[in-house]
Motif scaffolding. Structure first.
Motif, PDB file in Angstrom:
ATOM      1  N   MET A   1       1.056  -1.165   0.090  1.00 20.07           N
ATOM      2  CA  MET A   1       0.054  -0.267  -0.282  1.00 20.07           C
ATOM      3  C   MET A   1       0.546   1.046   0.283  1.00 20.07           C
ATOM      4  SD  MET A   1      -3.326   1.750   2.663  1.00 20.07           S
ATOM      5  CE  MET A   1      -2.361   1.125   4.172  1.00 20.07           C
ATOM      6  N   GLN A   2       0.141   2.055  -0.845  1.00 21.63           N
ATOM      7  CA  GLN A   2       0.769   3.389  -0.563  1.00 21.63           C
ATOM      8  C   GLN A   2       0.345   4.603  -0.213  1.00 21.63           C
ATOM      9  OE1 GLN A   2       4.881   4.054  -1.810  1.00 21.63           O
ATOM     10  NE2 GLN A   2       4.678   2.001  -2.337  1.00 21.63           N
ATOM     11  N   GLU A   3       0.826   5.433  -0.208  1.00 21.22           N
ATOM     12  CA  GLU A   3       0.198   6.807   1.046  1.00 21.22           C
ATOM     13  C   GLU A   3       0.650   7.738   0.406  1.00 21.22           C
ATOM     14  OE1 GLU A   3      -1.011   6.721   4.820  1.00 21.22           O
ATOM     15  OE2 GLU A   3      -1.728   5.465   5.090  1.00 21.22           O
ATOM     16  N   GLY A   4       0.101   9.301  -0.064  1.00 24.78           N
ATOM     17  CA  GLY A   4       0.109   9.720  -0.062  1.00 24.78           C
ATOM     18  C   GLY A   4      -0.210  11.038  -0.050  1.00 24.78           C
ATOM     19  N   GLY A   5       0.139  12.398  -0.641  1.00 23.58           N
ATOM     20  CA  GLY A   5      -1.014  13.790  -0.741  1.00 23.58           C
ATOM     21  C   GLY A   5      -0.977  15.102  -1.116  1.00 23.58           C
ATOM     22  N   CYS A   6      -1.473  15.944  -0.820  1.00 22.46           N
ATOM     23  CA  CYS A   6      -0.663  17.613  -1.657  1.00 22.46           C
ATOM     24  C   CYS A   6      -0.206  18.164  -0.472  1.00 22.46           C
ATOM     25  CB  CYS A   6      -2.346  18.195  -1.337  1.00 22.46           C
ATOM     26  SG  CYS A   6      -2.628  19.245  -0.247  1.00 22.46           S
ATOM     27  N   HIS A   7       0.670  19.475  -0.776  1.00 19.15           N
ATOM     28  CA  HIS A   7       1.715  19.852   0.186  1.00 19.15           C
ATOM     29  C   HIS A   7       0.870  20.248   1.665  1.00 19.15           C
ATOM     30  CE1 HIS A   7       4.460  23.217   1.168  1.00 19.15           C
ATOM     31  NE2 HIS A   7       5.296  22.645   0.446  1.00 19.15           N
ATOM     32  N   CYS A   8      -0.368  21.054   1.445  1.00 18.37           N
ATOM     33  CA  CYS A   8      -1.102  21.312   2.736  1.00 18.37           C
ATOM     34  C   CYS A   8      -1.494  20.210   3.555  1.00 18.37           C
ATOM     35  CB  CYS A   8      -1.622  22.588   2.445  1.00 18.37           C
ATOM     36  SG  CYS A   8      -3.382  22.055   1.995  1.00 18.37           S
ATOM     37  N   GLY A   9      -1.708  18.681   3.310  1.00 17.95           N
ATOM     38  CA  GLY A   9      -2.288  18.193   3.689  1.00 17.95           C
ATOM     39  C   GLY A   9      -3.838  18.276   3.639  1.00 17.95           C
ATOM     40  N   ALA A  10      -4.011  18.537   2.891  1.00 15.75           N
ATOM     41  CA  ALA A  10      -5.720  18.959   2.989  1.00 15.75           C
ATOM     42  C   ALA A  10      -6.082  17.795   2.022  1.00 15.75           C
ATOM     43  CB  ALA A  10      -6.368  20.062   2.686  1.00 15.75           C
ATOM     44  N   VAL A  11      -5.396  16.898   1.802  1.00 20.71           N
ATOM     45  CA  VAL A  11      -5.553  16.238   0.217  1.00 20.71           C
ATOM     46  C   VAL A  11      -4.750  15.033   0.734  1.00 20.71           C
ATOM     47  CG1 VAL A  11      -6.634  15.317  -1.818  1.00 20.71           C
ATOM     48  CG2 VAL A  11      -6.446  17.222  -1.318  1.00 20.71           C
ATOM     49  N   ARG A  12      -5.858  13.993   0.908  1.00 15.82           N
ATOM     50  CA  ARG A  12      -4.756  12.817   1.002  1.00 15.82           C
ATOM     51  C   ARG A  12      -5.098  11.054   0.507  1.00 15.82           C
ATOM     52  NH1 ARG A  12      -0.054  12.974   2.608  1.00 15.82           N
ATOM     53  NH2 ARG A  12       0.172  10.263   3.815  1.00 15.82           N
ATOM     54  N   TYR A  13      -4.072  10.587  -0.171  1.00 17.46           N
ATOM     55  CA  TYR A  13      -4.523   9.369  -0.942  1.00 17.46           C
ATOM     56  C   TYR A  13      -4.063   8.341  -0.319  1.00 17.46           C
ATOM     57  CZ  TYR A  13      -1.010   9.932  -3.688  1.00 17.46           C
ATOM     58  OH  TYR A  13       0.878  10.192  -3.766  1.00 17.46           O
ATOM     59  N   ARG A  14      -4.459   7.076  -0.836  1.00 18.23           N
ATOM     60  CA  ARG A  14      -3.809   5.731  -0.522  1.00 18.23           C
ATOM     61  C   ARG A  14      -4.141   4.988  -1.103  1.00 18.23           C
ATOM     62  NH1 ARG A  14      -6.451   3.329   4.500  1.00 18.23           N
ATOM     63  NH2 ARG A  14      -4.198   4.324   5.731  1.00 18.23           N
ATOM     64  N   ILE A  15      -3.433   4.008  -2.167  1.00 14.85           N
ATOM     65  CA  ILE A  15      -3.068   2.788  -2.984  1.00 14.85           C
ATOM     66  C   ILE A  15      -2.369   1.919  -2.728  1.00 14.85           C
ATOM     67  CG2 ILE A  15      -2.467   2.933  -5.052  1.00 14.85           C
ATOM     68  CD1 ILE A  15      -1.117   5.768  -5.498  1.00 14.85           C
ATOM     69  N   GLU A  16      -4.255   0.671  -3.145  1.00 14.31           N
ATOM     70  CA  GLU A  16      -3.657  -0.377  -2.991  1.00 14.31           C
ATOM     71  C   GLU A  16      -3.588  -1.206  -4.149  1.00 14.31           C
ATOM     72  OE1 GLU A  16      -4.130  -2.338  -0.271  1.00 14.31           O
ATOM     73  OE2 GLU A  16      -5.153  -1.130   1.345  1.00 14.31           O
ATOM     74  N   GLY A  17      -2.247  -1.900  -3.919  1.00 15.99           N
ATOM     75  CA  GLY A  17      -1.923  -2.857  -5.755  1.00 15.99           C
ATOM     76  C   GLY A  17      -0.374  -1.989  -6.073  1.00 15.99           C
ATOM     77  N   GLU A  18      -0.597  -2.835  -6.639  1.00 16.69           N
ATOM     78  CA  GLU A  18       1.614  -1.831  -8.022  1.00 16.69           C
ATOM     79  C   GLU A  18       0.028  -1.119  -9.155  1.00 16.69           C
ATOM     80  OE1 GLU A  18       4.237  -2.523  -7.246  1.00 16.69           O
ATOM     81  OE2 GLU A  18       3.453  -3.099  -4.994  1.00 16.69           O
ATOM     82  N   PRO A  19       1.255   0.141  -9.698  1.00 17.75           N
ATOM     83  CA  PRO A  19       0.726   0.490 -10.642  1.00 17.75           C
ATOM     84  C   PRO A  19       0.301  -0.318 -11.591  1.00 17.75           C
ATOM     85  CG  PRO A  19       2.929   1.427  -9.746  1.00 17.75           C
ATOM     86  CD  PRO A  19       2.253  -0.016  -9.137  1.00 17.75           C
ATOM     87  N   ALA A  20      -0.129   0.208 -12.939  1.00 20.79           N
ATOM     88  CA  ALA A  20      -0.088  -0.981 -14.285  1.00 20.79           C
ATOM     89  C   ALA A  20       1.220  -0.297 -15.202  1.00 20.79           C
ATOM     90  CB  ALA A  20      -1.714  -0.224 -15.132  1.00 20.79           C
ATOM     91  N   ARG A  21       1.674   0.555 -15.008  1.00 17.93           N
ATOM     92  CA  ARG A  21       3.106   0.999 -15.048  1.00 17.93           C
ATOM     93  C   ARG A  21       3.458   2.947 -14.421  1.00 17.93           C
ATOM     94  NH1 ARG A  21       2.173   0.650 -21.326  1.00 17.93           N
ATOM     95  NH2 ARG A  21       4.546   1.075 -21.550  1.00 17.93           N
ATOM     96  N   ALA A  22       4.631   2.974 -14.820  1.00 18.65           N
ATOM     97  CA  ALA A  22       5.018   3.906 -15.020  1.00 18.65           C
ATOM     98  C   ALA A  22       5.657   5.111 -15.260  1.00 18.65           C
ATOM     99  CB  ALA A  22       5.669   3.967 -12.974  1.00 18.65           C
ATOM    100  N   GLY A  23       5.657   6.160 -15.975  1.00 16.99           N
ATOM    101  CA  GLY A  23       6.747   6.886 -16.858  1.00 16.99           C
ATOM    102  C   GLY A  23       6.890   8.512 -15.964  1.00 16.99           C
TER     103      GLY A  23
END
Length: 132
Positions: A1-23
């Motif tokens: 699981m990955q987590e991330g968000g915006c600079h101020c912290g008002a928006v957060r997100y969580r990702i389950e699983g691996e990406p289909a691709r990254a570039g």
């Protein structure tokens, strides 16, 4: 699981699983929206990504939708139901651990800034040059 968000912290997100691709994207649209010469993206199925906080959506092209934090302006996601139906692009640099996703390709080089192709040739410093 990955987590991330915006600079101020008002928006957060969580990702389950691996990406289909990254570039790394060099397109004009990405550059202008982020102010960066190159933007790292990881593409996931939309159901893999869960967000909290308010997002603003900007129609950056006929089919493209960019989502960002309305408070600090951090660009977070890209959606395009024509090219990427059911998928969401997440900006890798907004992950809490951006090293967890390794880009495997560069895209849209036809639109790249000329010097972006030779950035690796510039002098590099861990912090600032010693003469600053």
């Amino acid at each position: 699981m990955q987590e991330g968000g915006c600079h101020c912290g008002a928006v957060r997100y969580r990702i389950e699983g691996e990406p289909a691709r990254a570039g790394l994207c060099h397109c004009t649209d990405c550059r202008r929206h982020t102010g960066a010469p190159v933007v790292g993206w990881a593409i996931y199925r939309q159901e893999q990504v869960e967000t909290t906080g308010e997002l603003s959506t900007y129609a950056s092209s006929e089919h493209g939708r960019r989502q960002f934090c309305p408070g600090c302006g951090t660009s977070l996601f890209y959606l395009n139901d024509v090219i990427f139906a059911g998928l969401i692009d997440v900006q890798i640099a907004t992950l809490d651990d951006p090293d967890a996703v390794q880009p495997i390709e560069q895209i849209q080089l036809a639109e790249s800034i000329g010097w972006a192709r030779t950035m690796q040739e510039l002098p590099a410093f861990d912090r600032f040059p010693p003469d600053v």
